[in-house]
Design a protein around this motif. Structure first.
Motif, mmCIF file in Angstrom:
data_model
loop_
_atom_site.group_PDB
_atom_site.id
_atom_site.type_symbol
_atom_site.label_atom_id
_atom_site.label_comp_id
_atom_site.label_asym_id
_atom_site.label_seq_id
_atom_site.Cartn_x
_atom_site.Cartn_y
_atom_site.Cartn_z
ATOM 1 N N ASN A 108 0.849 -1.202 0.000
ATOM 2 C CA ASN A 108 0.000 0.000 0.000
ATOM 3 C C ASN A 108 0.883 1.249 0.000
ATOM 4 O O ASN A 108 2.109 1.148 0.110
ATOM 5 C CB ASN A 108 -0.919 -0.016 1.243
ATOM 6 C CG ASN A 108 -0.091 -0.214 2.513
ATOM 7 O OD1 ASN A 108 0.940 0.435 2.695
ATOM 8 N ND2 ASN A 108 -0.503 -1.160 3.354
ATOM 9 N N GLY A 150 0.121 -3.427 -7.011
ATOM 10 C CA GLY A 150 -1.343 -3.277 -7.081
ATOM 11 C C GLY A 150 -1.967 -4.314 -7.991
ATOM 12 O O GLY A 150 -3.097 -4.164 -8.446
ATOM 13 N N GLU A 186 -7.793 0.727 -10.425
ATOM 14 C CA GLU A 186 -7.329 0.912 -9.027
ATOM 15 C C GLU A 186 -5.801 0.807 -8.957
ATOM 16 O O GLU A 186 -5.131 1.558 -8.248
ATOM 17 C CB GLU A 186 -7.966 -0.138 -8.105
ATOM 18 C CG GLU A 186 -9.433 0.122 -7.788
ATOM 19 C CD GLU A 186 -10.151 -1.154 -7.305
ATOM 20 O OE1 GLU A 186 -9.637 -2.265 -7.588
ATOM 21 O OE2 GLU A 186 -11.222 -1.035 -6.663
ATOM 22 N N LEU A 198 -3.418 3.803 -7.546
ATOM 23 C CA LEU A 198 -2.498 3.571 -6.407
ATOM 24 C C LEU A 198 -1.041 3.802 -6.839
ATOM 25 O O LEU A 198 -0.266 4.472 -6.148
ATOM 26 C CB LEU A 198 -2.681 2.142 -5.901
ATOM 27 C CG LEU A 198 -1.754 1.670 -4.772
ATOM 28 C CD1 LEU A 198 -1.873 2.560 -3.544
ATOM 29 C CD2 LEU A 198 -2.064 0.210 -4.419
#
Ligand SMILES: O=C(COP(=O)(O)O)N(O)CCCOP(=O)(O)O
Ligand SMILES: [Zn+2]
Length: 308
Positions: free
Chosen positions: A85, A104, A111, A115
């Protein structure tokens, strides 16, 4: 010194060789790796996974790597492997890492882009480079139909869009490798056609191969001979790795081959020296095995000897 992989990858791409990215978890592993790279005069990436940070604690690993650089004078990339993350990437960047991976690949395409972009912005502001991943690491059996393969392996056209929209510095792709010692049930196979398509669409863009250990049979046998139980282990044949490094792969991740070499050496030593209980003896054997394995990889697989 601590350096980014920018220059390293540019030279590797032009020279059609790859830089080894070796996972580090303790002092002996770090020492074995850097001694080999020093003797081979090779570029080097030391990578730290979340598991390594939990096992050794971040501060120990950072200081051990700094000590290794001081001791050898090597230029080393300190890379976060499989950052889950933004938070952990930020922590490592703030802690002096020169490269981070934001993985990711388990999210949707959009997404993953969002990210990755967020990490790239934070990293680039601080002179740190970013690796991302598109596609799922998995060995696909021959009988799997094409559409399923397309769902898992990296889509070449998506790779172009991903790189353009994120500004990422390198991309880990899925072409049939997977982590660990059991990569293939049947014959080892990589999707070189797919790799060539990606390279054609993304010329001069550094690609990364995860799950690239060969799982060298004699080390599996040695582990099993001295009390181990690792049946049916299989990895990526070394000639496939050499071929991949000529097709745009600039970074090859190696962890399992180090683990097998170290474990075989320690099992053998302990079995043959039952009276010994000094950790320096068997950890020292493990360190030697790591060094030999890394030298072998640098000279015979990566092709980056004397490319420092
Ligand atoms: O690509 C690889 C290694 O591939 P390999 O297993 O073929 O060596 N890696 O990113 C290493 C992943 C190690 O994670 P952990 O410390 O959580 O066990
Ligand atoms: Zn990996």
């Amino acid at each position: 010194a601590l350096v980014t992989s920018k220059e390293m990858f540019k030279k590797a791409y032009e020279g059609q060789y790859a830089v080894g990215a070796f996972n580090v978890n303790n002092m002996e592993i770090i020492q074995g790796i850097v001694e080999a790279a020093k003797e081979e005069n090779a570029p080097l990436i030391l990578q730290v996974s979340a598991g390594a940070r939990k096992y050794a604690k971040p501060a120990y690993l950072k200081k051990l790597v700094e000590a290794a650089i001081e001791d050898t004078g090597l230029d080393v990339v300190l890379h976060l492997d499989h950052g889950e993350n933004f938070e952990i990437c930020k922590q490592c960047i703030d802690d002096g890492f020169t490269s981070v991976m934001i993985d990711g690949s388990k999210y949707s395409f959009e997404e993953n882009i969002a990210l990755t972009k967020k990490v790239v912005e934070y990293a680039h502001e601080r002179g740190v480079v970013v690796e991302a991943e598109l596609g799922r690491l998995a060995g696909i059996e021959d009988n799997v139909n094409v559409s399923e393969k397309d769902a898992i392996y990296t889509d070449p056209n998506q790779a172009v869009e991903f790189v353009e929209r994120t500004g990422v510095d390198s991309l880990a792709i899925a072409i049939g490798t997977s982590h660990g010692a059991y990569k293939f049930k049947g014959e080892p196979k990589l999707d070189f056609e797919r790799l060539e398509k990606i390279t054609k669409l993304l010329p001069n863009f550094p690609l990364v191969l995860h799950g690239a250990s060969t799982v060298i049979p004699e080390f599996v046998e040695a582990c099993n001979k001295y009390g181990g139980n690792i049946p049916g282990a299989k990895g990526v044949p070394e000639d496939m790795l050499r071929r991949a490094s000529k097709l745009g792969i600039c970074k090859i991740n190696i962890d399992t081959d180090l683990r097998l070499a170290m474990t075989a050496a320690i099992r053998k030593y302990l079995t043959e020296n039952p009276e010994v209980f000094d950790p320096r003896k068997y950890l020292g054997e493990g360190r030697k095995a790591i060094k030999e394995m890394v030298r072998h990889k640098i000279k015979n697989v990566l092709g980056c000897s004397n490319k420092k």
